[in-house]
Design a protein around this motif. Sequence first.
Motif, PDB file in Angstrom:
ATOM      1  N   PHE A  80       0.815  -1.210   0.000  1.00  0.00           N
ATOM      2  CA  PHE A  80       0.000   0.000   0.000  1.00  0.00           C
ATOM      3  C   PHE A  80       0.852   1.265   0.000  1.00  0.00           C
ATOM      4  CE2 PHE A  80       0.004  -0.997   4.607  1.00  0.00           C
ATOM      5  CZ  PHE A  80       0.440   0.214   5.123  1.00  0.00           C
ATOM      6  N   ALA A 131       2.433   5.492  -6.149  1.00  0.00           N
ATOM      7  CA  ALA A 131       1.923   5.516  -7.521  1.00  0.00           C
ATOM      8  C   ALA A 131       0.796   6.526  -7.689  1.00  0.00           C
ATOM      9  CB  ALA A 131       1.434   4.127  -7.923  1.00  0.00           C
ATOM     10  N   LEU A 132       0.261   7.015  -6.565  1.00  0.00           N
ATOM     11  CA  LEU A 132      -0.788   8.034  -6.666  1.00  0.00           C
ATOM     12  C   LEU A 132      -0.204   9.433  -6.719  1.00  0.00           C
ATOM     13  CD1 LEU A 132      -3.529   6.766  -4.221  1.00  0.00           C
ATOM     14  CD2 LEU A 132      -3.620   6.943  -6.689  1.00  0.00           C
ATOM     15  N   GLY A 190      -0.732   9.023 -10.672  1.00  0.00           N
ATOM     16  CA  GLY A 190      -2.042   9.148 -10.034  1.00  0.00           C
ATOM     17  C   GLY A 190      -2.960  10.118 -10.753  1.00  0.00           C
ATOM     18  N   ASN A 202      -4.412   0.821   2.455  1.00  0.00           N
ATOM     19  CA  ASN A 202      -3.921   1.074   3.807  1.00  0.00           C
ATOM     20  C   ASN A 202      -4.976   0.639   4.823  1.00  0.00           C
ATOM     21  OD1 ASN A 202      -2.908   2.181   6.188  1.00  0.00           O
ATOM     22  ND2 ASN A 202      -1.959   3.868   5.098  1.00  0.00           N
ATOM     23  N   LEU A 237      -7.011   3.387   7.056  1.00  0.00           N
ATOM     24  CA  LEU A 237      -7.794   4.484   6.484  1.00  0.00           C
ATOM     25  C   LEU A 237      -9.049   3.908   5.839  1.00  0.00           C
ATOM     26  CD1 LEU A 237      -4.949   6.486   4.708  1.00  0.00           C
ATOM     27  CD2 LEU A 237      -5.921   6.876   6.944  1.00  0.00           C
ATOM     28  N   GLU A 251      -7.886  11.089  -1.424  1.00  0.00           N
ATOM     29  CA  GLU A 251      -6.513  11.622  -1.394  1.00  0.00           C
ATOM     30  C   GLU A 251      -6.011  12.159  -2.726  1.00  0.00           C
ATOM     31  OE1 GLU A 251      -4.141   8.634   0.399  1.00  0.00           O
ATOM     32  OE2 GLU A 251      -3.846   9.889   2.147  1.00  0.00           O
ATOM     33  N   PRO A 252      -6.028  11.336  -3.805  1.00  0.00           N
ATOM     34  CA  PRO A 252      -5.518  11.883  -5.070  1.00  0.00           C
ATOM     35  C   PRO A 252      -6.358  13.054  -5.570  1.00  0.00           C
ATOM     36  CG  PRO A 252      -6.446   9.696  -5.393  1.00  0.00           C
ATOM     37  CD  PRO A 252      -6.371   9.921  -3.926  1.00  0.00           C
ATOM     38  N   MET A 311      -7.777  15.353  -3.755  1.00  0.00           N
ATOM     39  CA  MET A 311      -7.374  16.553  -3.035  1.00  0.00           C
ATOM     40  C   MET A 311      -5.968  16.969  -3.435  1.00  0.00           C
ATOM     41  SD  MET A 311      -9.237  15.326   0.411  1.00  0.00           S
ATOM     42  CE  MET A 311      -8.283  16.130   1.642  1.00  0.00           C
ATOM     43  N   GLU A 312      -5.158  15.962  -3.771  1.00  0.00           N
ATOM     44  CA  GLU A 312      -3.767  16.241  -4.136  1.00  0.00           C
ATOM     45  C   GLU A 312      -3.674  16.872  -5.529  1.00  0.00           C
ATOM     46  OE1 GLU A 312      -0.936  14.950  -2.126  1.00  0.00           O
ATOM     47  OE2 GLU A 312       0.129  16.421  -3.351  1.00  0.00           O
ATOM     48  N   HIS A 313      -4.337  16.239  -6.507  1.00  0.00           N
ATOM     49  CA  HIS A 313      -4.142  16.673  -7.897  1.00  0.00           C
ATOM     50  C   HIS A 313      -5.239  17.606  -8.381  1.00  0.00           C
ATOM     51  CE1 HIS A 313      -0.909  13.865  -8.240  1.00  0.00           C
ATOM     52  NE2 HIS A 313      -1.671  12.849  -7.949  1.00  0.00           N
ATOM     53  N   ILE A 320      -9.763   4.249  -7.061  1.00  0.00           N
ATOM     54  CA  ILE A 320      -8.675   5.163  -6.678  1.00  0.00           C
ATOM     55  C   ILE A 320      -7.851   5.534  -7.909  1.00  0.00           C
ATOM     56  CG2 ILE A 320      -6.540   5.369  -5.361  1.00  0.00           C
ATOM     57  CD1 ILE A 320      -7.802   3.552  -3.255  1.00  0.00           C
ATOM     58  N   ALA A 321      -7.511   4.504  -8.703  1.00  0.00           N
ATOM     59  CA  ALA A 321      -6.659   4.751  -9.867  1.00  0.00           C
ATOM     60  C   ALA A 321      -7.349   5.645 -10.887  1.00  0.00           C
ATOM     61  CB  ALA A 321      -6.260   3.427 -10.509  1.00  0.00           C
TER      62      ALA A 321
END
Lengths: 304, 338
Positions: A194, A200-201, B102, B117, B120, B128-129, B131-133, B180-181
Amino acid sequence: MTIATESKVRAVKRKADSPWKSAWRRFIRNPMAIAALTMLTVIVLFSFVGPFFSPYKDARITVKNANQPPSAEHWLGTDNLGRDVVLRLMQAGQISLLVGLMATGVILLLGGTIGLVSGFYGGWVDSIFMRFADIMFAIPTLPILITFGAILSDLKFPPDRRIYLVMLIIGLISWMGLSRLVRSQVLSLKEQEFMLAAEALGLRDRRKLFAHLLPNIIPIMIVSGTLGVAGAILLESALSFLGLGVIPPTPSWGQMLSAANNMVDFSKRPWLWIPPGVMILITVVSINVIGDALRDAFDPKMKR
Amino acid sequence: MATQLTERRKAEKRQTLVEFKDLQTIFETEAGTIRAVNGVSFQIREGETVCIVGESGSGKSVTALSLMRLISPPGKIVGGEIFFDGKDVLKLSEREMRHLRGNQVGMIFQEPMTSLNPVLTVGEQIMEPLMEHRLMTKSEARKQAIGLIEQVGIPRAAEIVDAYPHELSGGMRQRIMIAIALSCDPKLLIADEPTTALDVTIQAQILDLLRKLKEERNMALMLITHDLGVVAEMADYVIVMYGGRIVEEGYVLDIFRNPRHPYTEGLIKAKPVIGRRTERLYTIPGQVPNPINLPNHCYFADRCPYVMPACLERYPETTVDERGHKTACFRCAEGAER
């Protein structure tokens, strides 16, 4: 049949159990843990709430009452300055518990951060931090404490502030164990798939550290922090006993022991040193039991 | 045949999305240097499904991880170029790279059990991605996450969003991994053996889902697998790897109807056929070559039923036929009939 279906429906509807909640459930199912937790609560209440009920809280030093054995008025007698030992015990408890807690805070902050950073980044960062930890480990604790104490006395550090310094010093010399623990945990977590998936994200390091790694490490930090409180209380007692910790009139359990450190008190006035000794013992044992119970609760292999 | 040809012409008109040029990735171990990927070149066009097939250790996953630049020491990319959308991935800064991962390239892994994980909730991990990207706020991301969970075919999305991975089955977790991906609408999805750890009925569902989502989003798919059934079902284009090199590549029908490299031929022969029961399934004789000190002749020569003297002298060049079918074998180069 209907009952069975209904209960199944209810089981599905039940809110998702976070790992924290299930750990907590396992914890409160442990009778030893509950006993220790009760014991500790009693001690905390005794120390922090108790003084409000003491008839002696405003009493001045009255030398004519000095060194009285336990009686109806003074349940545990009085000390060499005529102060009520029960009240002293309560006030000392506040200091000892506070020192234990704050020192542990320092340990968690320092050890946790250093362990997390050196495990995550590896390489030369890791080498520097870990060699530093090795050096700190190699220096025996007591000589360092005595040196610190001597320096403090020389610097004429204000005695009422000295307590904070004691917390800091205890923290500064005991973070290494935790940092190694956290580091090794991070190293093994980094190899988990993980973490590769998080990589990878394209998440930034901050998110990987605090959102992905930290929650996985918090259980061991809680456990080792709990055990750390006990260690810090003991260390503070040792320091105060050596006259390097808190300074009278500020009481602490170790300092009370130290005040009774002479042949006369030892043989003739056991009410002066048995109570603080017992308090230290009970506190440390309960905290250790709680720590062990937490460890069991967080260990996924213990899942029943 | 005619429809197949028009399909192909259509495919060739599409823009190239990813291009690997002579990629070299090595692992420096104490025992010696492992050339995990040794001069691999191929293209993925927009919206195309490319399957990479090969045995364990043939360099499939390392090729994919090289594109994401997730090769960690002792591994190293020592040569070649990888173009994604016209940019050389190997020359991007770490920041630009993070923007690629991502966001433009999504990746799902083989083991859904360990790729999430455990502490979580799945919702947090999908958010997460985003909010990140996509710089979404928490509540926007959460809404989007619920939508994504629905899109990957999980009912009761509003509840599942707050579930922890351990509460879900393997198939559901793999769906979450896909969600997610896909969260940031990538142009390319890399799926590294996405169905290997799942049971057969779930495998089919996941493949269907991937195909559906790919078509909806006109996304390219790089599918790594060792299951020829999956290849037949999913691929537009097939790359066969052996010992870190591409031994054969071509459109899926060409590969299945007319395999040219003896290794591909062996792989297809080793696949069980329904209705034909044999004493033993066909196996390719011999062992995968030791990745350290690979010979300087054809890696497959020791196991090849058609081995010729030339095969033991040097590595064969890749030849292309008029249909774009590429093969690295002397027999094809000489136009040998079989």
